[in-house]
Every structure is written in C-alpha cells, then in structure tokens.
Design an enzyme around this catalytic site. Structure first.
Site, PDB file in Angstrom:
ATOM      1  N   GLU A 172      -3.739  -8.097  -4.707  1.00 13.06           N
ATOM      2  CA  GLU A 172      -5.162  -8.427  -4.827  1.00 13.06           C
ATOM      3  C   GLU A 172      -5.366  -9.884  -5.241  1.00 13.06           C
ATOM      4  OE1 GLU A 172      -7.692  -6.833  -3.833  1.00 13.06           O
ATOM      5  OE2 GLU A 172      -6.678  -4.956  -3.332  1.00 13.06           O
ATOM      6  N   TYR A 209     -14.108  -7.980  -9.281  1.00  9.25           N
ATOM      7  CA  TYR A 209     -13.589  -7.361  -8.060  1.00  9.25           C
ATOM      8  C   TYR A 209     -12.148  -6.898  -8.249  1.00  9.25           C
ATOM      9  CZ  TYR A 209     -11.194  -6.894  -3.693  1.00  9.25           C
ATOM     10  OH  TYR A 209     -10.399  -6.408  -2.706  1.00  9.25           O
ATOM     11  N   LEU A 241      -0.428 -21.046  -0.327  1.00  4.52           N
ATOM     12  CA  LEU A 241      -1.453 -20.007  -0.452  1.00  4.52           C
ATOM     13  C   LEU A 241      -2.792 -20.573  -0.915  1.00  4.52           C
ATOM     14  CD1 LEU A 241       0.101 -16.737  -1.950  1.00  4.52           C
ATOM     15  CD2 LEU A 241      -1.226 -16.974   0.140  1.00  4.52           C
ATOM     16  N   ARG A 253       0.822  -1.213   0.000  1.00  3.72           N
ATOM     17  CA  ARG A 253       0.000   0.000   0.000  1.00  3.72           C
ATOM     18  C   ARG A 253       0.858   1.266   0.000  1.00  3.72           C
ATOM     19  NH1 ARG A 253      -4.642   0.581   4.452  1.00  3.72           N
ATOM     20  NH2 ARG A 253      -5.730  -0.713   2.909  1.00  3.72           N
ATOM     21  N   ASP A 304     -15.679  -6.218  -1.542  1.00  2.62           N
ATOM     22  CA  ASP A 304     -15.271  -7.517  -1.019  1.00  2.62           C
ATOM     23  C   ASP A 304     -16.133  -7.829   0.201  1.00  2.62           C
ATOM     24  OD1 ASP A 304     -14.312  -5.875   0.990  1.00  2.62           O
ATOM     25  OD2 ASP A 304     -12.255  -6.625   0.921  1.00  2.62           O
TER      26      ASP A 304
END
Length: 359
Positions: A49, A130, A92, A28, A148
């Site tokens: 994302e 999304y 993951l 971020r 989300d």
C-alpha cells in the site's frame, strides 16, 4: 438512496465477481486462499500500500519482489541501513514515503507487531487515512471503508454523483461507506479496487461486464463514461536549475545527499542550484564546467522542471565545497531525475564523459 437491502445485494454481487475474477498480485492472498484459511501478512499488505501510493501496480511489482526478497519481514526492514532502503526505492518517486517506510518499520518492530485497529495504524509514521483503512480491512478484516481513485470512480458512477472532484470526495467516501459489508470487508475493498482498475475504467468502461451494472445509476442515465467529473487543474509552472556532473580522475562521481526533508529528500544526487525562474550558478567546486546542449525535463506534482547539465573532469586531489566523491557508485541507485541527468550527460558529452587517462 439505496436501502440496506440494496447495498447488501451490491456487496454480494461484487464479491461473487471477485471470487472468480480477482487479479493475481504478489502481495495479495486471493479469495480461494482466504476461504481455505490463509490470512494476509500485515507487513506485505502495508508495504504494497505504501508503494502503490501515486504509483501504478505494474511499476510496483518488481520493487515489491525485490524488497520482500531482501527484507522478508518487518524486522529485517527495520534493521536495514537507511541508504540501502533508499537505493532500492530509487525510481519509485515521492521519497518521503521511503523515509516514512523506514521509520514505520522500526516502530512496528519495536512494538512487536502491527496494530490491528484503524486508530493504531493511523498513529504510525507515514500511514494516513487511506493506508490505515486498507491495512485494517485487508490484513485484519476490519469493516473499514477503503477509498482510492478507483473506488471514487466506481462510487461516482454507481450513485451518479455529478459534483466534480475534488469537491465530491467527502460525498463519495460517505457513499462508499454505505456499501462496505461486515463480512469479508478485506475482499470487498480489493474487489472495489479491481473493479475500477479492470472494468469501471476511466475511459470506455466495460459496463456490460460489470457485476454492478443493474445497480448503476450512471449506466441507467447513459452518463457512466462522463463520471467522475473533475475541476480543471491550473497549469503547472516551470522551474529551472543547473545540475553539476563532476568526475574525479579515477572516475568517482561527485554526489551529495539531499536534505532529509523536501523533494528527493535523503536521496543521492548531483550538486546543483536552487530550482527557480532564474537560478544563479552554484558549482560545488571551481572547475572548467562545460554546459551541455539541451535540458533534462522532469515533472513533479506541482511544477515542471528543466535542468541544464554542466560537466567537468576534476583532479584526483579535488576538494569540493559541497558533496563528496563516491567510488564505485551505481547510477541505478539515483532517483529518476538524477538518473536522467546522468544519462543526458552520457549521451550529450560523448567521450568527455569517460574518466581521463593519466598522462
């Protein structure tokens, strides 16, 4: 229904809160940095994302750091070997994401840059509605609405939407769109996510700390903790199978690469049977297979799985019908399920697991 003035007030209140309370995340660009002129890297936004789909922020951080250290830009990721990327992704889950990640990186690298529009992003492999909205808003400041699970929860409470999920999803998306501002839409999208993750939480929402408390219909009605309502899920069935853990005399494990499509697609794993109610044995090579006590349990999206583990030591000249021997293979590169099988065999078999010394 709120008018335009009310929704502008809500957006402004949320952004003021975000400016002082934004989470610090490795992918971020925070509000202070953005105000100083720093802009997000579309590669880092997109990568985060994709990783965050159906995975928690806490789980993703270490993976994101490893990926961006090893492949700092989309060109580097596009040039990577598929097996290397899949190995880094191991653990993951939802491995179709990793296959699409590679395909998308190569398409973007060939084009020279990420597209900066919603339609252009939607056309990329593995980028759904999304993710396209998130990248468009966060990386390019397009006024797209990002919805989300956190955002659905915030909106359901803000507007006191009584219809249960998933039926209410279109309504929640439409209401969320009424809140999205033309200015700072990327910060607004991240603010909504942060609010749901840290304040408007699933249980025990901290309404007194919420910047939207005065606007929240569910808070006014005393039902915030009850929303969003959810339609009860049908119980998941349980499937069973056998995993064959075989080691050659030199210690090399017998592994196979799973088909590119389907669960754990393209990942290395132990040969095994199909996963069904009553699977038929299907050893990859004739051998003295020992069934170990206990089972390995794992849950996928639509079913639970129980695997019996069979162990065998194989001669140096063994010629398996399925799979191949991989000297020096690191079990850490296995997906979670297959690593569970490895650990179960290690724990249950004792010294049987170690390679046998030659006479």
């Amino acid at each position: 229904m709120r008018d335009g003035t009310a929704t502008r007030h809500e957006a402004a209140a949320l952004l003021r809160w975000y400016d002082r309370a934004a989470r610090v995340l490795p992918w971020r660009v925070g509000p202070a940095e953005r105000a100083a002129g720093e802009r997000p890297d579309p590669y880092r936004v997109w990568l985060s994302e994709i990783m965050l789909q159906q995975t928690t922020v806490a789980s993703v951080k270490a993976y994101f750091d490893r990926f961006t250290t090893r492949w700092p830009d989309v060109g580097a990721l596009a040039a990577a070997e598929d097996a290397e990327v899949m190995a880094e992704w191991a653990g993951l889950g939802y491995y179709a994401r990793a296959r699409n990640l590679i395909a998308c990186a190569r398409e973007v690298a060939q084009a020279g840059a990420f597209p900066d529009t919603l339609d252009g992003l939607r056309a990329l492999p593995g980028v759904g509605a999304y993710t396209a909205a998130a990248v468009a808003a966060i990386a390019f400041d397009r006024p797209e609405t990002v919805v989300d699970g956190n955002v659905e929860r915030v909106v359901s409470r803000l507007f006191a939407v009584q219809d249960p999920l998933p039926k209410s999803k279109p309504t929640l998306a439409r209401l969320a769109a009424t809140l999205t501002p033309q200015e700072r839409p990327g910060d607004f999208a991240q603010a909504m996510m942060d609010l749901g993750a840290t304040v408007c939480t699933p249980r025990n929402p901290r309404c007194a700390d919420c910047p939207l408390e005065g606007f929240c219909a569910a808070r006014a009605q005393g039902i915030a903790a009850e929303l969003p309502r959810k339609t009860p899920k049908a119980p998941k069935p349980t499937r069973r199978g056998i995993a064959y853990v075989g080691f050659r005399a030199d210690g090399a494990p017998l592994l196979e690469t799973r088909p590119p499509k389907g669960l754990l697609g393209g990942m290395p794993g132990w040969p095994g049977t199909d996963w069904s109610d009553d699977p038929d044995p299907a050893p990859p090579i004739p051998a003295d297979w020992t069934l170990l006590p206990g089972v390995v349990k794992h849950t996928f999206t639509h079913f639970h799985l129980e695997l019996t583990v069979a162990l065998a030591h194989l001669p140096q000249d063994a010629a398996p019908e399925r799979g191949d021997f991989r000297p020096g293979f690191d079990p850490a590169a296995l997906p979670t399920l297959m690593r569970k099988v490895h650990d179960h065999a290690d724990a249950a078999s004792g010294d049987l697991f170690a390679p046998r010394k030659r006479d």
